[in-house]
Every structure is written in structure tokens, then in C-alpha cells.
Design a protein around this motif. Structure first.
Motif, PDB file in Angstrom:
ATOM      1  N   ASP A 273     -41.150 -41.454  11.744  1.00 20.11           N
ATOM      2  CA  ASP A 273     -42.529 -41.062  11.468  1.00 20.11           C
ATOM      3  C   ASP A 273     -42.989 -40.014  12.481  1.00 20.11           C
ATOM      4  OD1 ASP A 273     -43.163 -42.947   9.270  1.00 20.11           O
ATOM      5  OD2 ASP A 273     -42.776 -44.452  10.815  1.00 20.11           O
ATOM      6  N   LEU A 274     -42.422 -40.081  13.683  1.00 17.13           N
ATOM      7  CA  LEU A 274     -42.670 -39.103  14.743  1.00 17.13           C
ATOM      8  C   LEU A 274     -41.363 -38.862  15.469  1.00 17.13           C
ATOM      9  CD1 LEU A 274     -44.242 -37.491  16.979  1.00 17.13           C
ATOM     10  CD2 LEU A 274     -44.717 -39.709  18.060  1.00 17.13           C
ATOM     11  N   ILE A 275     -41.032 -37.597  15.696  1.00 12.20           N
ATOM     12  CA  ILE A 275     -39.928 -37.233  16.583  1.00 12.20           C
ATOM     13  C   ILE A 275     -40.526 -36.483  17.759  1.00 12.20           C
ATOM     14  CG2 ILE A 275     -37.801 -35.910  16.860  1.00 12.20           C
ATOM     15  CD1 ILE A 275     -37.265 -36.282  13.891  1.00 12.20           C
ATOM     16  N   LEU A 276     -40.240 -36.958  18.967  1.00  8.71           N
ATOM     17  CA  LEU A 276     -40.724 -36.321  20.188  1.00  8.71           C
ATOM     18  C   LEU A 276     -39.523 -35.968  21.058  1.00  8.71           C
ATOM     19  CD1 LEU A 276     -43.074 -35.427  21.986  1.00  8.71           C
ATOM     20  CD2 LEU A 276     -43.248 -37.766  22.831  1.00  8.71           C
ATOM     21  N   THR A 277     -39.300 -34.686  21.289  1.00  9.36           N
ATOM     22  CA  THR A 277     -38.147 -34.234  22.068  1.00  9.36           C
ATOM     23  C   THR A 277     -38.500 -34.154  23.548  1.00  9.36           C
ATOM     24  OG1 THR A 277     -38.739 -31.918  21.634  1.00  9.36           O
ATOM     25  CG2 THR A 277     -37.155 -32.945  20.144  1.00  9.36           C
ATOM     26  N   THR A 278     -37.592 -34.639  24.395  1.00  6.43           N
ATOM     27  CA  THR A 278     -37.839 -34.670  25.842  1.00  6.43           C
ATOM     28  C   THR A 278     -36.586 -34.256  26.615  1.00  6.43           C
ATOM     29  OG1 THR A 278     -37.126 -36.974  26.157  1.00  6.43           O
ATOM     30  CG2 THR A 278     -39.415 -36.625  25.513  1.00  6.43           C
ATOM     31  N   THR A 279     -35.763 -33.361  26.059  1.00  3.76           N
ATOM     32  CA  THR A 279     -34.434 -33.126  26.623  1.00  3.76           C
ATOM     33  C   THR A 279     -34.367 -31.972  27.613  1.00  3.76           C
ATOM     34  OG1 THR A 279     -33.664 -31.543  24.960  1.00  3.76           O
ATOM     35  CG2 THR A 279     -33.491 -33.884  24.410  1.00  3.76           C
ATOM     36  N   GLY A 280     -35.212 -30.964  27.444  1.00  2.01           N
ATOM     37  CA  GLY A 280     -35.057 -29.748  28.234  1.00  2.01           C
ATOM     38  C   GLY A 280     -33.951 -28.864  27.711  1.00  2.01           C
ATOM     39  N   ASN A 281     -33.337 -29.218  26.568  1.00  3.81           N
ATOM     40  CA  ASN A 281     -32.251 -28.440  25.985  1.00  3.81           C
ATOM     41  C   ASN A 281     -32.730 -27.797  24.690  1.00  3.81           C
ATOM     42  OD1 ASN A 281     -29.697 -27.366  25.602  1.00  3.81           O
ATOM     43  ND2 ASN A 281     -28.656 -29.281  26.089  1.00  3.81           N
ATOM     44  N   ARG A 282     -31.888 -27.014  24.071  1.00  6.55           N
ATOM     45  CA  ARG A 282     -32.254 -26.317  22.848  1.00  6.55           C
ATOM     46  C   ARG A 282     -31.609 -26.980  21.631  1.00  6.55           C
ATOM     47  NH1 ARG A 282     -31.585 -20.782  22.723  1.00  6.55           N
ATOM     48  NH2 ARG A 282     -31.790 -20.983  20.469  1.00  6.55           N
ATOM     49  N   ALA A 302     -41.942 -32.397  24.154  1.00  2.00           N
ATOM     50  CA  ALA A 302     -42.456 -32.598  25.508  1.00  2.00           C
ATOM     51  C   ALA A 302     -41.581 -31.909  26.540  1.00  2.00           C
ATOM     52  CB  ALA A 302     -42.570 -34.093  25.820  1.00  2.00           C
ATOM     53  N   GLY A 303     -40.652 -31.065  26.098  1.00  2.16           N
ATOM     54  CA  GLY A 303     -39.855 -30.254  27.010  1.00  2.16           C
ATOM     55  C   GLY A 303     -40.575 -28.959  27.334  1.00  2.16           C
ATOM     56  N   HIS A 304     -40.101 -28.240  28.336  1.00  2.00           N
ATOM     57  CA  HIS A 304     -40.868 -27.101  28.850  1.00  2.00           C
ATOM     58  C   HIS A 304     -40.945 -25.934  27.858  1.00  2.00           C
ATOM     59  CE1 HIS A 304     -42.795 -24.798  32.045  1.00  2.00           C
ATOM     60  NE2 HIS A 304     -42.089 -23.765  31.625  1.00  2.00           N
TER      61      HIS A 304
END
Length: 429
Positions: A273-282, A302-304
Motif C-alpha cells: 500500500d506504501l513503498i518507502l525507500t531508504t537505501t541511498g542507492n539508485r 527517504a533517501g537523499h
């Protein structure tokens, strides 16, 4: 010092005086809840440890950051600052900063790529002796475009995970030519800012942007580093079903043993339902994943940098793209499914229209570490060679002690016998 053609923030605003007043109001509210910076202000004003330094900064320019900037100026430095993300600046706060006689702010919200780098160049035109970066864009720009300044730069500080990845890569390639503190990697940053700050602010921003609940929803957290752990923990606390995706087998196992479902993104995308990325990768969420997603899924980062979700591929697949809500772009697929991207795929807790970033108390700790790291460079910079350096542990502990004192929390100390025992190797059975 050379002059820049790029104007400070006041040259971009219609009602500068009103912006300055509102920005100052925000800063004063934040400072009330920043006891570490308050304590350091007294010290820095009294001792002027940064006297004669020129500090160039690329940061998220909002109220909490502004109080760090003023602290450095009160310590005797001349400070020039711009944004480290095109959408994270609060123009009123930037305008308020620019009223200080020792601060020039070039940060403006909503700039394009050319203006973004023009503002960084304007900061560099001040010929900084110390840099403070969030994402490494300024450090990289100096090395690529202004190498003649490197000999006069004492050192720098890097605030965030992505930026530390970049400076460590520069060091491995023998391309980092002045010392930089990896502020992101200190315990006072990773244990609080990355876990609690990212977890709370990202989820709060998404909830306020969408007006939707987490309870009973499948929240997919991409990456189980410190930021991902914080998001997973906070989402579970709001009764979400948390699914973790990971490339590191140990982190995947850690997430599994902490009670979360772990699966590849290809499978998780169909459940989300929600995907939140926090990896700092592409390329964490890419073309084939979009085909698996449900109608109405929320996609946030949530990555830079805005490269974790492949928005180019998503736009190519979409029949129509429209603003479904402030801060939410709907990508309508040929089969009628709507995939909703928050904050243009940029750092959601700072780039969304209603975003305020990490909680004030959390950033008080992180910016306290930044301040003492800058103080260390100004007073002891010759002790550090070019390359990446850990922040000295005693500085990190100094910030923890200030915070505990402010909270009225006391704690034990080692006895002499305990200290001797922990430092010896000849105590056996």
C-alpha cells in the motif's frame, strides 16, 4: 573574496520583510527546544572558536538548520549557505538568516538544476576555509571546479548517509584532497537522527500529505539500515504490516528475526500500500515493479537523491500524470491503475509541501555534533590529513552529556577499578 553574480535569497522574494519576520519566528520556536545548541551558543559567543573562519554550507535550510548556522556565526565565523535539495528550503527561514551581518543565504525553494549549482558556486565564491555538507554536492563541486581552493580549506563535515558514501568512494579513488568528518557515522547521529528522525518525520509527512492511516496497511521498507530500521519500527507502532526488502543477507536476517516479513521487491511491490525507500542507492523501484503494483499505491523516498524510484520509466509507462493532491503526483497506467508519487520522488520528509524535516529535539543532537566537529577543525585542523575521519569520540560524548544535563538525567560512571579492569588483558578465570 570574489563576488558572485547569483543573488542572495532576498533577490528572489517579493515581500522580503514579511518573510524575514516569519522565518525568525520559526527559528525562535525551534531554539526553545534545542538545549544543546543553546548551551553551545553560550560557549561559542564567549570564546569565539571560529574567529576568522569562512564556512561554506550546503544544507536543508529550515528553522533547525538556521539555528546551527547562527551558532557558527556567533562563534566568529563568516557563513555562506545554500540548499542541498531543490525542494527542502524554507524561503522565510533563508531570508531571516540573510539578515545576520555575518551570514549570506543563497537558498531558495524550487530552483532548477542550473540555479541549484549557481547557488553552490555562489557559496564557494566566498572561498570557504571549512565546508559543511549534506549530500557531498559542495565537496564534489570544489574538487571538480575549484581545486585551487583546496590548499586553503582546513576541512569539512558531511551530514548524511549518502554524502558519507560519496566521500568514502572519493577516498578510495584517492580523489578526496582535504579532511572530512563523517558526522553521519557518529553514534549521536545514527542512533537518533537516522532511526528516530527519519522514522518519525517520513511517516508523519506521508500521513499529513495524504490524510491516510497506516493501520492494517502493507508498508514496504526498502533497505534495513539505521533509517530503514526506524521507519519499520515506527510503522509497526502504528499498526502497519511491515515488509522489508534488502540486498544484504545479514540485514535481511536481522529484519526477519525482528519480526518483519522479508521478500524481494518484485514480490513486495504486489503487496504494497506504501513503498518507502531508504537505501541511498539508485533504481530500487523500477519498471518491472510498477507492473505489479495495486491501484492507489503510495511511492515515497527517504533517501537523499531522487533516484531510488525510476520516475523516468514510470512516466513513460503512464497514460496521464496529474497532481492528485498537494505533494502527490498520480501516474495513471493504461489499465486504469494509479501509482501515486510523493514529493516528486525527493526526500519526502523535507521536500513535501508540508514537510518540516526531523523533530527539533533530534536535530539538536545532530547539529550539536556538527558544531563541535567544526570547532575541532578550526582549533585543531592541522592534526587531520586529507581523507575521511571519524568524529573524535569525546566530542560525540560531549553532546550526549549536554543533552542529559538538559533533561535532568544522571547516570553512573566507571570506578577506577572498573576502568583498570576494562583496560587490561591479564584478568582471567
Amino acid at each position: 573574496m570574489s563576488e558572485s553574480a547569483y543573488p542572495p535569497v532576498s533577490g528572489h522574494l517579493d515581500d522580503v520583510e514579511a518573510a524575514q519576520t516569519e522565518g525568525r519566528r520559526k527559528m525562535e520556536w525551534a531554539l526553545q527546544h534545542m538545549p544543546i545548541l543553546q548551551s553551545l551558543r553560550e560557549e561559542f559567543e564567549a570564546t569565539k572558536p571560529l574567529d576568522g573562519e569562512i564556512i561554506g554550507m550546503a544544507m536543508h535550510v529550515e528553522a533547525k538548520t538556521a539555528n546551527l548556522v547562527e551558532l557558527l556565526a556567533l562563534g566568529g565565523a563568516e557563513v555562506a549557505i545554500t540548499g542541498c535539495n531543490p525542494l527542502s528550503t524554507h524561503n522565510d527561514v533563508s531570508a531571516a538568516l540573510d539578515t545576520h551581518e555575518n551570514i549570506t543565504s543563497y537558498a531558495v525553494r524550487g530552483v532548477d538544476d542550473e540555479e541549484y549549482y549557481d547557488a553552490i558556486d555562489a557559496v564557494i565564491d566566498h572561498e570557504p576555509t571549512i565546508t559543511v555538507d549534506d549530500g557531498c554536492d559542495m565537496i564534489f563541486r570544489i574538487h571538480e571546479e575549484y581545486p585551487e581552493l583546496i590548499d586553503t580549506i582546513v576541512g569539512g563535515c558531511e551530514e548524511t548517509t549518502t554524502g558519507v558514501h560519496r566521500i568514502r568512494a572519493m577516498e578510495r579513488d584517492d580523489a578526496l584532497d582535504y579532511p572530512v568528518f563523517a558526522v553521519n557515522d557518529t553514534p549521536m547521529k545514527t542512533l537518533f537522527d537516522n532511526v528516530h528522525g527519519t522514522g518519525e518525520s517520513s511517516l508523519a509527512t506521508i500521513a499529513m500529505t495524504t490524510n491516510l492511516s497506516y493501520a492494517g496497511k502493507n508498508v514496504v521498507v526498502a533497505g534495513y539500515g539505521y533509517c530503514g530500521k526506524g521507519v519499520a519500527k515506527k510503522a509497526a507502532g502504528q499498526n502497519a504490516n511491515v515488509i522489508v526488502t534488502e540486498v544484504d543477507p545479514r540485514k535481511a536476517l536481522e529484519a526477519h528475526m525482528e519480526g518483519y516479513e522479508v521478500m524481494p521487491m518484485e514480490d513486495a511491490a504486489a503487496e504494497a500500500d506504501l513503498i518507502l525507500t531508504t537505501t541511498g542507492n539508485r533504481d530500487v523501484v523500477v519498471d518491472e515493479h510498477f507492473d505489479q503494483m495495486k491501484d492507489g499505491v503510495l511511492l515515497a523516498n527517504a533517501g537523499h537523491f531522487d533516484i531510488e524510484i525510476d520516475l523516468v520509466a514510470l512516466e513513460e509507462k503512464a497514460e496521464e500524470v496529474y497532481e492528485a493532491r498537494d505533494g502527490v503526483d498520480a501516474y495513471e497506467m493504461p489499465d486504469g491503475r494509479r501509482l501515486n508519487v510523493l514529493a516528486e520522488g525527493r526526500l519526502v520528509n523535507l521536500a513535501s509541501p508540508i514537510a518540516l524535516g526531523h523533530p527539533v529535539e533530534v536535530m539538536d543532537q545532530s547539529f550539536g555534533v556538527q558544531a563541535v566537529a567544526v570547532r575541532e577543525l578550526a582549533t585543531n585542523g592541522e592534526a587531520y590529513e586529507a581523507g575521511v575521519h571519524e568524529v573524535p569520540d569525546e566530542l560525540d560524548r560531549e553532546i550526549a552529556e549536554i543533552k542529559l544535563d538538559a533533561e535532568g538525567v544522571d547516570h553512573d560512571s566507571l570506578t577506577d577499578d572498573q576502568r583498570e579492569y576494562m583496560g587490561s588483558w591479564d584478568h582471567g578465570t
